[in-house]
Design an enzyme around this catalytic site. Structure first.
Site, mmCIF file in Angstrom:
data_model
loop_
_atom_site.group_PDB
_atom_site.id
_atom_site.type_symbol
_atom_site.label_atom_id
_atom_site.label_comp_id
_atom_site.label_asym_id
_atom_site.label_seq_id
_atom_site.Cartn_x
_atom_site.Cartn_y
_atom_site.Cartn_z
ATOM 1 C CE LYS A 109 -1.602 1.492 4.118
ATOM 2 N NZ LYS A 109 -1.205 2.874 4.445
ATOM 3 C CG ASN A 110 2.432 2.625 3.473
ATOM 4 O OD1 ASN A 110 1.272 2.978 3.229
ATOM 5 N ND2 ASN A 110 2.832 2.352 4.694
ATOM 6 N NE ARG A 119 -7.105 4.226 5.985
ATOM 7 C CZ ARG A 119 -6.624 5.360 6.478
ATOM 8 N NH1 ARG A 119 -7.032 5.789 7.660
ATOM 9 N NH2 ARG A 119 -5.744 6.070 5.815
ATOM 10 C CB CYS A 135 -4.477 10.304 11.920
ATOM 11 S SG CYS A 135 -2.962 9.431 12.241
ATOM 12 N NE ARG A 177 0.867 9.884 10.408
ATOM 13 C CZ ARG A 177 0.352 8.920 9.648
ATOM 14 N NH1 ARG A 177 -0.807 8.416 9.934
ATOM 15 N NH2 ARG A 177 1.010 8.487 8.591
ATOM 16 C CG ASP A 217 3.604 1.106 9.507
ATOM 17 O OD1 ASP A 217 3.720 1.348 8.295
ATOM 18 O OD2 ASP A 217 3.360 1.979 10.349
#
Ligand code: EPZ
Length: 418
Positions: free
Chosen positions: A22-23, A397, A117, A122, A305
Site C-alpha cells: 500500500k505504501n 484500508r 490522526c 503527524r 507499523d
C-alpha cells in the site's frame, strides 16, 4: 460497519500470497501526475486507501482505469482541478503526496492539510519546507496548503528528521526542477526505492534512493512507464507473526525477505522457527517464545507499523518485554483492547511493558487504526473462544481481503455485515 467474527484456536497451515505494498502504491499513483502519458502499475493492492487515491486523482482530472485485479493504468492529461479537497484528504493523509507532483508539473496545488490522526499529530511541515527550498511559495490558509511555482529550481535540502512521505514528495517534485537537487537525511524505506525505480522508468534521473542522500538531475518532462509495485513487507510480517503464533507450517509467498530483516531477526531471537528463500518465508509455529525488547525505528530498523502486531506476539512469550514506540506519539491504543482479551500490558508515554505468557480469551474489541486492527486479528486467532472485531474498515484500508487469506490458511474467521 463490518466486523470480523473469529473463533480462536485453529492451527494455521498452507501458503499465503502477499499483495503489493500500500505504501508504495500510494506514491506511485501520485507520481502519475508528473506526466501526460499513461502509466501502468501492476501488483497494486485492492485496499481502500488505494481506492481513495484513485478518487483523488479522478477528482483532479486523471483517467484512472483498473484493468484487472491488481493492474491499473492512469493517464493525467489536462487537469480539471488543482485542489485535493478536505473530504478526501481527511480520509487518507497520504493524499498530501499529490502536492509535490502537482506543483512540479502544473506550478500550482491546493491540498487540504491532513490534520492529525489516531496515532499522532503527524504534521507535514518538512514537506512544505522542501517545496519552499525548491522555489515554491507555500501559504497555509483555511486549512489548506496553497503552493505555487514557476519552474522549480534544484536545491540542497536536509530533512530535520526522517520522513517517508516527506522524502517522497520532495523526490517527485525535484524530478522536474531545473538543475540538480540533493536530498539529505532521507528516509530509506523500500517503498522509496520502489518509487525511485518507477520515476527512473519514467525518465527521471535519480541516484541514491534507499540511502540517506538522494541526488536528482531535473529533466524537462517525464514519459509513461510500466511498473510492478514492491510486495508489502508489513503484510508479509503480519502473516509471519500469524504463523509464529498459530502455525502449523505457514509459507508467506511473493514477498521480499530482504526487506524483513529486523522483524525476522527479532522473532528468531525470541525463539521463532523461520526459514527464507529469495521470495518466500516459511514459519513453523508451536515453539515456545521468550520475551525480546524492541524499539521502533526508521528502516532498516524495526518498523513502527509492526509494533502492534509484535506486541501480540510478546503476550505469548515468557518473560517481560519492553516495547518502545519511538516514531509516533500515540500508537498504543491497541493496548487496552489486548488487555480486555487478557493480556498483561502496562504503558506510559512511549513505552509498553508486556508480561507473558498470558492466556488470551475472545472478547468484543474495537479496531482503532490500521495496524492495531491487525494485532487484534492475531490475538483473536489464538484466543480461547470467539472475538468480534468491530470497525474493520480500518483494516480494509491496508490489508487486501485479509479474512479470505486467513480462511485459506485454516482460520475460523468470517466478515459480518452490520
Ligand atoms: C509513512 O507515514 C507511512 N505511510 C506510515 O504507514 C508509517 O507508519 C510511517 O511512514 C513511518 O514509517 C505511508 O507511507 C503512506 P513520517 P508518514 O513522515 O510519511 C513526524 C500505515 O500504517 N513528521 O515518516 O506520514 C511524524 O509525525 C501508515 O501504513 C513531522 O513531525 O510518516 C512522525 O512522528 C501509518 N513533520 C515521524 O515524523 C513532518 O513534516 C515519521 O513520520 C513529517 C513527519
Amino acid at each position: 460497519m463490518d466486523r470480523f467474527r473469529v473463533r480462536g484456536g485453529r492451527r494455521l497451515g498452507g501458503s499465503v500470497r502477499v499483495s503489493g505494498a500500500k505504501n508504495a502504491a500510494l506514491p506511485a499513483l501520485a507520481a502519475t501526475l508528473l506526466t501526460d502519458q499513461p502509466v501502468t502499475l501492476n501488483n497494486v493492492p485492492g485496499v481502500n486507501d488505494v481506492r481513495t487515491m484513485f478518487r483523488v486523482l479522478e477528482h483532479l482530472g486523471a483517467e484512472a482505469v483498473v484493468e484487472n485485479g491488481s493492474s491499473c493504468r492512469v493517464r493525467v492529461g489536462a487537469l480539471k482541478e488543482l485542489e485535493a479537497p478536505y473530504d478526501l484528504v481527511r480520509k487518507m493523509r497520504a493524499s498530501v503526496l499529490v502536492l509535490g507532483p502537482l506543483v512540479a508539473r502544473f506550478g500550482r496545488a491546493r491540498v487540504s492539510l491532513p490534520g492529525g490522526c489516531a496515532i499522532g499529530e503527524r504534521p507535514i511541515e518538512m514537506h512544505l519546507a522542501a517545496l519552499r527550498r525548491l522555489g515554491a511559495t507555500v501559504e497555509l490558509a483555511h486549512g489548506y496548503v496553497d503552493a505555487r511555482a514557476g519552474r522549480l529550481e534544484g536545491a540542497e535540502i536536509t530533512f530535520e528528521m526522517k520522513t517517508v512521505t516527506g522524502t517522497e514528495n520532495a523526490l517527485m517534485a525535484a524530478t522536474l526542477a531545473r538543475g540538480s537537487t540533493v536530498l539529505r537525511n532521507c528516509a530509506g524505506e523500500p517503498e522509496i526505492v520502489d518509487l525511485a525505480e518507477l520515476l527512473r522508468a519514467m525518465g527521471a534521473r535519480i541516484e541514491g534512493a534507499g540511502s540517506d542522500v538522494i541526488r536528482i538531475e531535473g529533466v524537462p518532462s517525464l514519459h509513461g512507464a510500466v511498473h510492478s509495485i514492491v510486495p508489502d513487507r508489513i503484510e508479509a510480517a503480519t502473516f509471519i507473526m500469524a504463523g509464529v503464533l498459530a502455525g502449523g507450517s505457514v509459507s508467506v509467498e511473493a514477498c521480499r525477505p530482504d526487506h524483513l530483516g529486523a522483524p525476522i531477526e527479532r522473532l528468531r531471537e525470541a525463539g521463532a522457527r523461520i526459514e527464507t528463500t529469495e521470495t518466500s518465508v516459511r514459519v513453523s509455529g508451536g515453539f515456545p517464545l521468550s520475551s525480546r525488547d524492541v524499539v521502533t525505528a526508521p528502516y532498516p530498523g524495526f518498523a513502527t507499523d509492526l509494533q502492534a502486531q509484535y506486541m501480540t506476539a510478546m503476550t505469548q512469550a515468557s518473560g517481560a518485554s519492553v516495547i518502545t514506540e519511538a516514531i509516533f506519539e500515540n500508537r498504543f491504543m491497541h493496548v487496552s483492547e489486548l488487555r480486555r482479551m487478557g493480556a498483561d500490558i502496562s504503558h506510559d508515554g512511549r513505552q509498553a511493558i508486556v508480561k507473558g505468557r498470558t492466556r488470551l480469551t475472545g472478547a468484543q474489541v474495537m479496531a482503532t487504526d490500521l495496524r492495531a486492527s491487525a494485532c487484534l486479528v492475531l490475538a483473536a486467532l489464538i484466543a480461547e473462544g470467539t472475538t468480534d472485531l468491530n470497525r474493520v474498515y480500518h483494516i480494509d484500508r491496508g490489508y487486501e481481503r485479509i479474512e479470505e487469506k486467513l480462511l485459506a490458511l485454516g482460520a475460523d474467521i468470517e466478515r459480518m455485515k452490520t
